[in-house]
Enzyme design. Structure first.
Site, PDB file in Angstrom:
ATOM      1  N   ARG A 239      -9.889   0.115   0.020  1.00 29.18           N
ATOM      2  CA  ARG A 239      -9.783  -1.498  -0.372  1.00 29.18           C
ATOM      3  C   ARG A 239     -10.542  -1.576  -1.681  1.00 29.18           C
ATOM      4  NH1 ARG A 239      -5.971  -0.911   2.458  1.00 29.18           N
ATOM      5  NH2 ARG A 239      -5.306  -2.386   4.036  1.00 29.18           N
ATOM      6  N   GLU A 268      -5.146  -8.266  -6.076  1.00 30.36           N
ATOM      7  CA  GLU A 268      -4.264  -7.446  -6.235  1.00 30.36           C
ATOM      8  C   GLU A 268      -2.974  -8.494  -6.251  1.00 30.36           C
ATOM      9  OE1 GLU A 268      -3.739  -4.428  -3.175  1.00 30.36           O
ATOM     10  OE2 GLU A 268      -5.439  -3.530  -4.024  1.00 30.36           O
ATOM     11  N   HIS A 287      -1.461   0.226  -5.520  1.00 33.16           N
ATOM     12  CA  HIS A 287      -1.712   0.267  -4.327  1.00 33.16           C
ATOM     13  C   HIS A 287      -0.378   0.942  -3.511  1.00 33.16           C
ATOM     14  CE1 HIS A 287      -3.658  -1.840  -0.542  1.00 33.16           C
ATOM     15  NE2 HIS A 287      -3.303  -0.426  -0.183  1.00 33.16           N
TER      16      HIS A 287
HETATM   17  C1  DGY Z   1      -2.876   0.373   4.788  1.00 32.69           C
HETATM   18  O1  DGY Z   1      -1.936   0.961   5.686  1.00 32.69           O
HETATM   19  O2  DGY Z   1      -4.034  -0.225   4.945  1.00 32.69           O
HETATM   20  C2  DGY Z   1      -2.448   0.599   3.240  1.00 32.69           C
HETATM   21  O3  DGY Z   1      -3.388  -0.025   2.249  1.00 32.69           O
HETATM   22  C3  DGY Z   1      -1.185  -0.006   2.944  1.00 32.69           C
HETATM   23  O4  DGY Z   1      -0.466   1.035   3.198  1.00 32.69           O
END
Ligand code: DGY
Length: 328
Positions: A239, A268, A287
């Protein structure tokens, strides 16, 4: 008997919709490329029994407190830092995620970004297309070797472990830092537990794969970047807010570290005036960690199953707050 009502914040692939069709009445925000506006979300959640959402929806206390009838928030992702789980628990709402199905796909992407960054694949691709390629240069676009290097993994959960397994194929030394020691994995891949500072000092590649929590927000800031080797590459597939993006930008400009590969960002989508966009030593996909067709279908299917279980009065299979049952 009336069917349970569900709000879905983005179109889901057909296999997921088939699970819901007939079993629930649903309303849907039907644009693929635009998140549901906040005011619509606040309105839509009021009278439904469950919500299926993506990481783009801020399911904070304001939203959750309006979910007066709801039994479940089914997130189509493994990470759920966009959801106020404590607020949901207080209201007896189950929160679910999609663990497991995206592990290998996300680990593949972590490696794709690591390799692309180390070997300047994106920069080289742009160069080829630009018409500036005049001759094969002996030292042109030289990068960092991956094989035999030291990989430091921050967060050795499912995805971190899958990344570590792949590193063996590159004869890497594997270091990790985690809340808990991972004895089984240490034995399996020969990973060595070290403090965060030691990991940053010793690694040629630092892979961030921990969850975003109050403890990990800006875990990697100016001080931590200052500990890394000038030849090191930082990869973040977890993240964005785990890394202080301003500090990272400075570290890349000042060559305190060599390059960064980021799949995730503090904001984002990345705003077009974001300074990182100007840097050649940053690889920045939008992402895409779990973005294989098969995996995204599995994630959506899992979320639909979790939602159906919740609105049918069952404890969903992938519940992250089982204690919500006591508030129902
Ligand atoms: C998640 O699953 O947490 C990702 O960041 C999105 O695929």
């Amino acid at each position: 008997m009336a069917k349970p009502r569900v709000y879905i914040t983005r179109p889901l692939p057909q296999p997921a919709m088939r699970i819901l069709e007939g079993a629930v009445e649903y309303r849907l925000w039907d644009r693929e490329d635009e998140p549901v506006p906040r005011e619509n979300l606040l309105r839509e959640v009021v009278d439904v029994d469950g919500v299926i959402c993506l990481i783009t929806e801020k399911m904070d206390a304001e939203v959750v407190d309006r979910m007066r009838r709801s039994a479940v928030i089914a997130q189509v992702a493994v990470g759920y830092d966009n959801i106020d789980v404590a607020a949901a628990t207080r209201r007896g709402i189950f929160v679910t995620n999609t663990p497991g199905v995206l592990t290998e796909t996300t680990a593949d992407m972590g490696w794709a970004i690591l390799m692309a960054t180390a070997r300047r694949v994106v920069e080289g691709d742009k160069f080829t297309r630009s018409g500036r390629w005049k001759t094969w240069e002996l030292m042109g676009f030289t990068g960092q070797d991956v094989h035999g290097a030291t990989l430091g993994i921050i967060g050795l959960g499912r995805i971190g472990a899958a990344i570590a397994r792949r590193a063996r194929g590159f004869a890497m030394t594997i270091l990790y830092h985690n809340r808990r020691r991972a004895d089984a994995l240490e034995a399996e891949v020969g990973a060595r537990y070290v403090s965060l500072d030691d990991l940053l000092r010793q690694s040629d590649f630092v892979m961030v794969s921990c969850a975003l929590t109050a403890d990990t927000r800006h875990l990697i800031g100016e001080r931590e970047l200052g500990l890394m080797k000038p030849t090191a590459v930082l990869v973040n597939i977890a993240r964005g807010p785990i890394v202080d993006q301003r500090a990272l930008y400075r570290a890349l400009v000042d060559r305190k570290i060599w390059a960064a590969g980021l799949d995730v960002f503090e904001v984002e989508p990345v705003p077009m005036d974001e300074a990182l966009l100007k840097l050649d030593n940053a690889v920045i996909p939008p992402h895409l960690g779990s973005a294989s067709t098969a995996t995204r279908i599995k994630m959506a299917t899992m979320a639909a199953e979790n939602c159906l279980a919740g609105v049918s009065g069952r404890v969903p299979p992938n519940v992250v707050n089982p204690e919500a049952a006591e508030r129902r």
